[in-house]
Design a protein around this motif. Structure first.
Motif, PDB file in Angstrom:
ATOM      1  N   ILE A   1     -10.777 -10.490   2.572  1.00  0.00           N
ATOM      2  CA  ILE A   1     -10.686  -9.175   3.223  1.00  0.00           C
ATOM      3  C   ILE A   1     -12.066  -8.538   3.299  1.00  0.00           C
ATOM      4  O   ILE A   1     -12.870  -8.638   2.362  1.00  0.00           O
ATOM      5  CB  ILE A   1      -9.736  -8.236   2.448  1.00  0.00           C
ATOM      6  CG1 ILE A   1      -8.278  -8.590   2.744  1.00  0.00           C
ATOM      7  CG2 ILE A   1      -9.964  -6.777   2.784  1.00  0.00           C
ATOM      8  CD1 ILE A   1      -7.299  -7.719   2.014  1.00  0.00           C
TER       9      ILE A   1
ATOM     10  N   ILE B   1      -1.100  -1.281   1.104  1.00  0.00           N
ATOM     11  CA  ILE B   1      -1.502  -2.205   0.039  1.00  0.00           C
ATOM     12  C   ILE B   1      -1.406  -1.524  -1.320  1.00  0.00           C
ATOM     13  O   ILE B   1      -1.517  -0.301  -1.441  1.00  0.00           O
ATOM     14  CB  ILE B   1      -2.932  -2.758   0.229  1.00  0.00           C
ATOM     15  CG1 ILE B   1      -3.977  -1.649   0.047  1.00  0.00           C
ATOM     16  CG2 ILE B   1      -3.085  -3.460   1.566  1.00  0.00           C
ATOM     17  CD1 ILE B   1      -5.411  -2.175  -0.075  1.00  0.00           C
TER      18      ILE B   1
ATOM     19  N   LEU C   1       2.920  -4.689   8.480  1.00  0.00           N
ATOM     20  CA  LEU C   1       2.206  -4.332   7.255  1.00  0.00           C
ATOM     21  C   LEU C   1       2.240  -2.819   7.087  1.00  0.00           C
ATOM     22  O   LEU C   1       1.809  -2.079   7.971  1.00  0.00           O
ATOM     23  CB  LEU C   1       0.759  -4.812   7.318  1.00  0.00           C
ATOM     24  CG  LEU C   1       0.532  -6.326   7.325  1.00  0.00           C
ATOM     25  CD1 LEU C   1      -0.942  -6.643   7.493  1.00  0.00           C
ATOM     26  CD2 LEU C   1       1.062  -6.967   6.048  1.00  0.00           C
TER      27      LEU C   1
ATOM     28  N   TRP D   1      -6.835   1.436   8.234  1.00  0.00           N
ATOM     29  CA  TRP D   1      -6.291   1.610   6.878  1.00  0.00           C
ATOM     30  C   TRP D   1      -6.828   2.911   6.294  1.00  0.00           C
ATOM     31  O   TRP D   1      -8.015   3.200   6.414  1.00  0.00           O
ATOM     32  CB  TRP D   1      -6.683   0.427   6.003  1.00  0.00           C
ATOM     33  CG  TRP D   1      -6.202   0.521   4.585  1.00  0.00           C
ATOM     34  CD1 TRP D   1      -4.912   0.408   4.139  1.00  0.00           C
ATOM     35  CD2 TRP D   1      -7.009   0.761   3.419  1.00  0.00           C
ATOM     36  NE1 TRP D   1      -4.865   0.569   2.774  1.00  0.00           N
ATOM     37  CE2 TRP D   1      -6.138   0.777   2.310  1.00  0.00           C
ATOM     38  CE3 TRP D   1      -8.369   0.973   3.211  1.00  0.00           C
ATOM     39  CZ2 TRP D   1      -6.591   0.985   1.011  1.00  0.00           C
ATOM     40  CZ3 TRP D   1      -8.821   1.181   1.928  1.00  0.00           C
ATOM     41  CH2 TRP D   1      -7.936   1.188   0.837  1.00  0.00           C
TER      42      TRP D   1
ATOM     43  N   LYS E   1       5.042  -4.977   2.957  1.00  0.00           N
ATOM     44  CA  LYS E   1       5.573  -5.309   4.272  1.00  0.00           C
ATOM     45  C   LYS E   1       6.977  -4.734   4.440  1.00  0.00           C
ATOM     46  O   LYS E   1       7.680  -4.489   3.463  1.00  0.00           O
ATOM     47  CB  LYS E   1       5.627  -6.830   4.449  1.00  0.00           C
ATOM     48  CG  LYS E   1       4.267  -7.512   4.364  1.00  0.00           C
ATOM     49  CD  LYS E   1       4.404  -9.007   4.612  1.00  0.00           C
ATOM     50  CE  LYS E   1       3.043  -9.688   4.676  1.00  0.00           C
ATOM     51  NZ  LYS E   1       3.170 -11.133   4.969  1.00  0.00           N
TER      52      LYS E   1
ATOM     53  N   HIS F   1      -6.933  -4.039  11.120  1.00  0.00           N
ATOM     54  CA  HIS F   1      -5.950  -2.960  10.996  1.00  0.00           C
ATOM     55  C   HIS F   1      -6.643  -1.683  10.520  1.00  0.00           C
ATOM     56  O   HIS F   1      -7.452  -1.738   9.577  1.00  0.00           O
ATOM     57  CB  HIS F   1      -4.869  -3.317   9.968  1.00  0.00           C
ATOM     58  CG  HIS F   1      -4.062  -4.516  10.333  1.00  0.00           C
ATOM     59  ND1 HIS F   1      -2.932  -4.447  11.122  1.00  0.00           N
ATOM     60  CD2 HIS F   1      -4.218  -5.831  10.008  1.00  0.00           C
ATOM     61  CE1 HIS F   1      -2.420  -5.654  11.263  1.00  0.00           C
ATOM     62  NE2 HIS F   1      -3.180  -6.513  10.608  1.00  0.00           N
TER      63      HIS F   1
ATOM     64  N   ILE G   1      -8.476  -8.728   7.870  1.00  0.00           N
ATOM     65  CA  ILE G   1      -7.802  -9.732   7.051  1.00  0.00           C
ATOM     66  C   ILE G   1      -8.209 -11.100   7.601  1.00  0.00           C
ATOM     67  O   ILE G   1      -7.890 -11.450   8.738  1.00  0.00           O
ATOM     68  CB  ILE G   1      -6.280  -9.549   7.091  1.00  0.00           C
ATOM     69  CG1 ILE G   1      -5.911  -8.144   6.604  1.00  0.00           C
ATOM     70  CG2 ILE G   1      -5.595 -10.615   6.237  1.00  0.00           C
ATOM     71  CD1 ILE G   1      -4.437  -7.802   6.769  1.00  0.00           C
TER      72      ILE G   1
ATOM     73  N   PHE H   1      -1.474   1.379   6.058  1.00  0.00           N
ATOM     74  CA  PHE H   1      -2.044   0.993   7.342  1.00  0.00           C
ATOM     75  C   PHE H   1      -1.664   2.039   8.386  1.00  0.00           C
ATOM     76  O   PHE H   1      -0.623   2.692   8.287  1.00  0.00           O
ATOM     77  CB  PHE H   1      -1.546  -0.388   7.767  1.00  0.00           C
ATOM     78  CG  PHE H   1      -2.104  -1.503   6.933  1.00  0.00           C
ATOM     79  CD1 PHE H   1      -3.435  -1.867   7.052  1.00  0.00           C
ATOM     80  CD2 PHE H   1      -1.311  -2.179   6.021  1.00  0.00           C
ATOM     81  CE1 PHE H   1      -3.971  -2.885   6.282  1.00  0.00           C
ATOM     82  CE2 PHE H   1      -1.828  -3.193   5.240  1.00  0.00           C
ATOM     83  CZ  PHE H   1      -3.159  -3.555   5.363  1.00  0.00           C
TER      84      PHE H   1
ATOM     85  N   GLU I   1       3.613  -8.936  -1.011  1.00  0.00           N
ATOM     86  CA  GLU I   1       3.007 -10.272  -1.026  1.00  0.00           C
ATOM     87  C   GLU I   1       1.694 -10.183  -1.793  1.00  0.00           C
ATOM     88  O   GLU I   1       0.732  -9.570  -1.339  1.00  0.00           O
ATOM     89  CB  GLU I   1       2.769 -10.735   0.406  1.00  0.00           C
ATOM     90  CG  GLU I   1       2.072 -12.080   0.532  1.00  0.00           C
ATOM     91  CD  GLU I   1       1.729 -12.380   1.986  1.00  0.00           C
ATOM     92  OE1 GLU I   1       2.644 -12.390   2.827  1.00  0.00           O
ATOM     93  OE2 GLU I   1       0.527 -12.557   2.264  1.00  0.00           O
TER      94      GLU I   1
ATOM     95  N   PHE J   1       0.155  -6.909  -0.279  1.00  0.00           N
ATOM     96  CA  PHE J   1       0.474  -6.332   1.030  1.00  0.00           C
ATOM     97  C   PHE J   1       1.919  -5.849   1.002  1.00  0.00           C
ATOM     98  O   PHE J   1       2.837  -6.647   0.772  1.00  0.00           O
ATOM     99  CB  PHE J   1       0.314  -7.373   2.137  1.00  0.00           C
ATOM    100  CG  PHE J   1      -1.095  -7.799   2.403  1.00  0.00           C
ATOM    101  CD1 PHE J   1      -1.968  -6.953   3.073  1.00  0.00           C
ATOM    102  CD2 PHE J   1      -1.553  -9.036   1.988  1.00  0.00           C
ATOM    103  CE1 PHE J   1      -3.272  -7.339   3.328  1.00  0.00           C
ATOM    104  CE2 PHE J   1      -2.857  -9.432   2.240  1.00  0.00           C
ATOM    105  CZ  PHE J   1      -3.722  -8.582   2.910  1.00  0.00           C
TER     106      PHE J   1
ATOM    107  N   TRP K   1      -7.541 -11.531  -5.868  1.00  0.00           N
ATOM    108  CA  TRP K   1      -8.619 -11.121  -4.964  1.00  0.00           C
ATOM    109  C   TRP K   1      -9.888 -10.915  -5.779  1.00  0.00           C
ATOM    110  O   TRP K   1      -9.904 -10.106  -6.712  1.00  0.00           O
ATOM    111  CB  TRP K   1      -8.201  -9.835  -4.259  1.00  0.00           C
ATOM    112  CG  TRP K   1      -9.127  -9.329  -3.199  1.00  0.00           C
ATOM    113  CD1 TRP K   1      -9.886 -10.047  -2.339  1.00  0.00           C
ATOM    114  CD2 TRP K   1      -9.364  -7.949  -2.868  1.00  0.00           C
ATOM    115  NE1 TRP K   1     -10.587  -9.225  -1.499  1.00  0.00           N
ATOM    116  CE2 TRP K   1     -10.286  -7.923  -1.792  1.00  0.00           C
ATOM    117  CE3 TRP K   1      -8.886  -6.736  -3.355  1.00  0.00           C
ATOM    118  CZ2 TRP K   1     -10.752  -6.732  -1.225  1.00  0.00           C
ATOM    119  CZ3 TRP K   1      -9.332  -5.552  -2.791  1.00  0.00           C
ATOM    120  CH2 TRP K   1     -10.250  -5.561  -1.731  1.00  0.00           C
TER     121      TRP K   1
END
Length: 233
Positions: free
Chosen positions: A85, A192, A189, A118, A142, A116, A35, A183, A221, A140, A225
């Motif tokens: 990303i 996604i 986090l 993933w 969270k 991270h 990230i 993740f 969040e 994301f 992208w």
């Protein structure tokens, strides 16, 4: 596709032992997600120099994609401190970090990154040629304030998890939720979502239907992208 999304998102809710078993059964692959954020030299660098460095950065992105080291890469298109990303196919976190450390914008201090692990099924494809960029909406997931340690075993939360997964299946059926995955480092986090829709507002409305989001057990969040066309089926 529906089954894949439900399975992957379920990992956000499983115990460590069950997660390991499901990864094996469903052949999830561990990628590394870098990230990228604005670095200490972002504002201090003159515009001409910054543009020159980002031309080198873009060439590096294309090189990583062409080599297969990056399976998806792209910038965020909003005004946050997050810049973009890389999702990397690497043997280790350390190897992935060396690739991102070599990025000209990282070396110049324009960008910094956090890495991270993933998990996802390996659905990604080579970019279409000639290269064209499309906007999707990445969220994301969270930890929310109503998530308590160990409460996943309570009947109330287990029922909520079922509703959460049913909503994932429903969104997948619309073909608007195209990627989901957790993740692997058990931090703030959790995972996604990636929506392929026409606007941020539509992505927000879809995310708001999630039962976990509704009660603030998870928070999402969202960011626009830009990704190369063809890489996300």
């Amino acid at each position: 596709m529906i089954k894949k999304l439900a399975i992957v998102v379920l990992f956000l809710l499983l115990s460590t032992s069950a997660l390991a078993q499901q990864k094996e059964e469903h052949k999830l692959v561990q990628f590394q997600m870098a990230i990228l954020k604005k670095g200490p030299q972002w504002d201090a660098t003159k515009e001409f120099d910054r543009n020159s460095i980002f031309k080198q950065h873009f060439a590096n992105v294309i090189s990583l994609l062409d080599s297969g080291k990056a399976i998806v890469a792209g910038p965020f298109q909003d005004e946050s401190d997050l810049a973009g990303i890389y999702i990397l196919r690497s043997a280790s976190t350390e190897e992935a970090k060396t690739w991102v450390d070599a990025d000209p914008a990282v070396k110049a201090g324009l960008l910094v990154f956090e890495m991270h692990p993933w998990w996802s099924e390996d659905i990604f494809k080579k970019a279409s040629q000639p290269l064209k960029w499309n906007t999707v909406y990445l969220g994301f997931l969270k930890k929310g304030p109503n998530r308590k340690e160990g409460d996943g075993k309570t009947p109330e939360v287990q029922e909520l998890q079922k509703a959460h997964l049913a909503n994932i299946n429903r969104l997948a059926e619309t073909k608007k939720l195209v990627v989901a995955g957790p993740f692997g480092d058990d931090g703030e986090l959790r995972g996604i979502f990636v929506f392929r829709v026409g606007s941020m507002k539509e992505a927000q409305e879809l995310a708001a239907t999630d039962p976990m989001v509704k009660i603030d057990r998870l928070r999402l969040e969202l960011h626009p992208w830009n990704v190369p066309e063809g890489m996300i089926p």
